[in-house]
Design a protein around this motif. Sequence first.
Motif, PDB file in Angstrom:
ATOM      1  N   PRO A 148      75.342   5.083 -38.191  1.00 56.65           N
ATOM      2  CA  PRO A 148      76.122   6.222 -37.670  1.00 56.65           C
ATOM      3  C   PRO A 148      77.411   5.784 -36.979  1.00 56.65           C
ATOM      4  N   ALA A 149      77.380   4.668 -36.234  1.00 63.36           N
ATOM      5  CA  ALA A 149      78.560   4.263 -35.468  1.00 63.36           C
ATOM      6  C   ALA A 149      79.727   3.853 -36.366  1.00 63.36           C
ATOM      7  N   ARG A 160      79.175  14.684 -38.000  1.00 63.10           N
ATOM      8  CA  ARG A 160      78.801  14.476 -36.592  1.00 63.10           C
ATOM      9  C   ARG A 160      79.064  13.032 -36.173  1.00 63.10           C
ATOM     10  N   ASN A 161      78.773  12.085 -37.068  1.00 60.55           N
ATOM     11  CA  ASN A 161      79.026  10.677 -36.752  1.00 60.55           C
ATOM     12  C   ASN A 161      80.506  10.441 -36.471  1.00 60.55           C
ATOM     13  N   LEU A 162      81.345  11.054 -37.313  1.00 63.47           N
ATOM     14  CA  LEU A 162      82.791  10.894 -37.149  1.00 63.47           C
ATOM     15  C   LEU A 162      83.246  11.464 -35.814  1.00 63.47           C
ATOM     16  N   ALA A 169      80.662   5.562 -38.846  1.00 64.71           N
ATOM     17  CA  ALA A 169      81.301   6.840 -39.180  1.00 64.71           C
ATOM     18  C   ALA A 169      82.011   6.760 -40.527  1.00 64.71           C
ATOM     19  N   ASN A 196      71.269   7.419 -41.711  1.00 63.21           N
ATOM     20  CA  ASN A 196      72.628   7.825 -41.362  1.00 63.21           C
ATOM     21  C   ASN A 196      72.623   8.980 -40.354  1.00 63.21           C
ATOM     22  N   PRO A 238      91.433  16.307 -37.827  1.00 62.54           N
ATOM     23  CA  PRO A 238      91.790  15.061 -38.500  1.00 62.54           C
ATOM     24  C   PRO A 238      90.847  14.689 -39.640  1.00 62.54           C
ATOM     25  N   LYS A 283      96.269  20.990 -43.787  1.00 63.93           N
ATOM     26  CA  LYS A 283      95.047  21.035 -42.980  1.00 63.93           C
ATOM     27  C   LYS A 283      94.599  22.481 -42.744  1.00 63.93           C
ATOM     28  N   LYS A 297      82.113   9.345 -32.923  1.00 60.57           N
ATOM     29  CA  LYS A 297      82.825   8.085 -32.794  1.00 60.57           C
ATOM     30  C   LYS A 297      84.137   8.279 -32.033  1.00 60.57           C
ATOM     31  N   TYR A 298      84.815   9.378 -32.336  1.00 60.65           N
ATOM     32  CA  TYR A 298      86.124   9.604 -31.697  1.00 60.65           C
ATOM     33  C   TYR A 298      86.041  10.657 -30.580  1.00 60.65           C
TER      34      TYR A 298
END
Lengths: 304, 537
Positions: free
Chosen positions: B115-116, A46-48, B118, B135, A32, B409, A51-52
Amino acid sequence: MYFIKRLIFSIPLLLVISALAFWLVHIAPGGPFDRERAPASPAIERNLEAKYHLNERVGKQYLRYLDGLVHGDFGPSLKYRDHTVNDIIAQGLPVSMTLGSLAFCFALGIGLPLGFFTAARRGRWEDYTGGLLATLAVCVPGFVLAPFLIVVFAIKLKWLPVALWESPAQAILPMIALGAYSAGKVARLFREGMLNAMQSEFVTAARAKGLGENRLLFKHAVRIAVLPVISYSGPMLADLLTGSFVIENIFQIPGIGVFLINGALNRDYTVVVGLALLYAVLLIALNLVVDIAYTWLDPRVKYE
Amino acid sequence: MFWVLASVCCLLASGCIRSEPPADLTILNGAEPETLDPAILTGQPEFRIVIGLFEGLMRLNPKTARPIPGLADHFEISPDGRTYTFHLRTNLVWSTGGPITADDVVYSWIRVLTPATASDYAGQLFYLKGAEDFNAGKIKDPALVGVHALDKFTVQVELNRPTPFFLDICALPIAYVVPRQTIEKYGDRWMMAQPLPSSGPYELAYWRLNDKVRLKKNPHYWDAVHTQSDIIDLLPVGSPSAALNLYLNGQADIVWDKELVPTELVDLLLKRPDFHRFDYLATYFIRFNVTRKPFDDPRVREAFALAIDKERIVRKITRAGEPIARHLVPDGTANYLPVQGLGYDPAQARKLLAEAGYPAGRGFPRFEYTFNASAGGAAEIHQNIAIELQQMWHDQLGIQMDLRQLEWKVYLSAQSHLDYELSRSSWVGDYNDPQTFLGMFTSDDGNNRTGWKNARYDALINEAGGQTDLTKRAELFQQAETLLVQDEVPIIPLFYYAGVNYFDTNKIQGIYNNILDDHPLQYIRKMSPKPKVQSPN
């Protein structure tokens, strides 16, 4: 009793469907958050993922998803990040269902009379014309019919709007474009059903008893002839209610069909699985309704 | 039976009636916005809406798209170019009331870097001291990031190095000021809060998925007297023919997404006075995977570049008056000196190919050209260009190429994993500076995607990044780009995109075509069809 049993059996079925959908969409190449432009640092990616929870194993992600599902939470959309899948369903499904119901009514409203008429006039020119119409309706795909309707009724004649979803007039063309295929199918099924019923023994017996032809057709034959149409109606309704990507896209209708296709293309995992489940639930429920209708219409049918 | 169905139909149809005041302006905006959160949006359709909802320290001049003071009234830059001090306007208020202060600016920027959150584009704030480490979670204390509120109306920003385009960054959505209390209360779904406090010229009246975003004027905006339209509808439209039909039937005033121009009609439509073509910062190019033979040989890559008749591609296929590209950075970019690049020279191309060991293409291995399919009208263009290139390289160089069309993709995944030989590519500039184009071909950049690593190129880009003298900086970029498109050729620029939008200039005012294709909403207005007659008394 039988129907309760079926309801209970549908739960493991839904579990299997959700697991399969979850697994399939995860093994598809690309994710995604693959974009034309990569993030400036690996930390952003990595943050993304964190988060999910995409950094977890698929099995664990699935269990997490199931846990949400039990609480009625389909999870956040990964593409439309301000929205949850519940938001998407809540906004898109009523629109698709409205359009789908309209198309369903159109399919039955046109298909049944046409089928009845062609059966009653079997072998005459009316039968052939009606048959041709029904065949055309089945053969011409929506992405051809819809632009054709727009050009004729919206652009040339200016009777109806070209697109959007704000007034009842805007529902007419998409209703026809979406329902035409089913109307043709219903007409042919009903004609066949009528012809078979007319040749069956109980109709012959009724005729021998001196029953009038009209009464015979309307009262006795129809009841049996409609059965194939009924069994087709379940999946047809499920199909129409969940929206059509093509029709919604051409007419700019804010339904759910666009989300299912785009969800798959965008690898929006939660949207794909959520909508697949929704579709499955609808299909199971409507098939159940069909079976109940069967027992009511045809006394010969009994479920144990 | 029939009557039952008919009445059900009427009932259902009546369910979709909506009554609401008409908009002053209806704009067809392209794809459904993925998000309206300035910290996480990445696309242009989103930006075109959010530019109305929130504002940063700087905003864009509608004519030139250059940064001008927004929430900041004025600013000072230290002589070494590393410290910016912004002085906020003192009359700033959220649309729901309550002052907008320096703390809100700091909160908004730190939120992007957290970071949270995102945030995909957090990288655009990495010019700040400590931002990248924060970050990445290497430092936890936001006070160590180079943005501080000195007092209620003063924000000080410390940068790692002089960054000539930093004011441009301050006008990007990533730097917009967002409402802290609402975000802390509603979390990821804060956009759905009612009412939603906004810092820009408009408020969000509602957002119906795939249907409509309606904006209404924010009366508390500092420059509200100059806001031209009270209600603006922005409609997501996916199909070019639907967009054209809606526009021609008068249901839309402005169509401003290039995807909404039917490609098969573009040359005809551009002859109409209400269709406008403009240059903007975007380049269509081809990537080589230089880690695969025989494309590891610069002579082969140069031969491929020299054998392309780019003029033919823009004339035959794209047809919207795209300028052909000899270099990656579009002409007209700020702080930029163009390079010579490679032209069309088939004889030289054959000579180079022979030198590389493939005279007249003999012995050249078969290879693939990878491009993406997409649902929109652009897909055909990629395919047609692929076919044209196949033909050109066959005719001029005697080599065989296979075409490989991939779903979007899968294509992205193939490109970033270097699972291709040649690949269609494009890049849209984020801000008006060569850095946004040239930075991505440094060795370790995630957008390089060619396998090409060149120490000299890296050094030049790095040196340009630290240079405060804009002329010297431009010269360094020029040397780097010469390496990229003339000497080493890991990419072949084909053409610069032409933007197309359509609206009637007799009716719509306040849209100025600029190189970033950015159009602040508050300047746009529709002339009323009947001008009010002034009474003589």
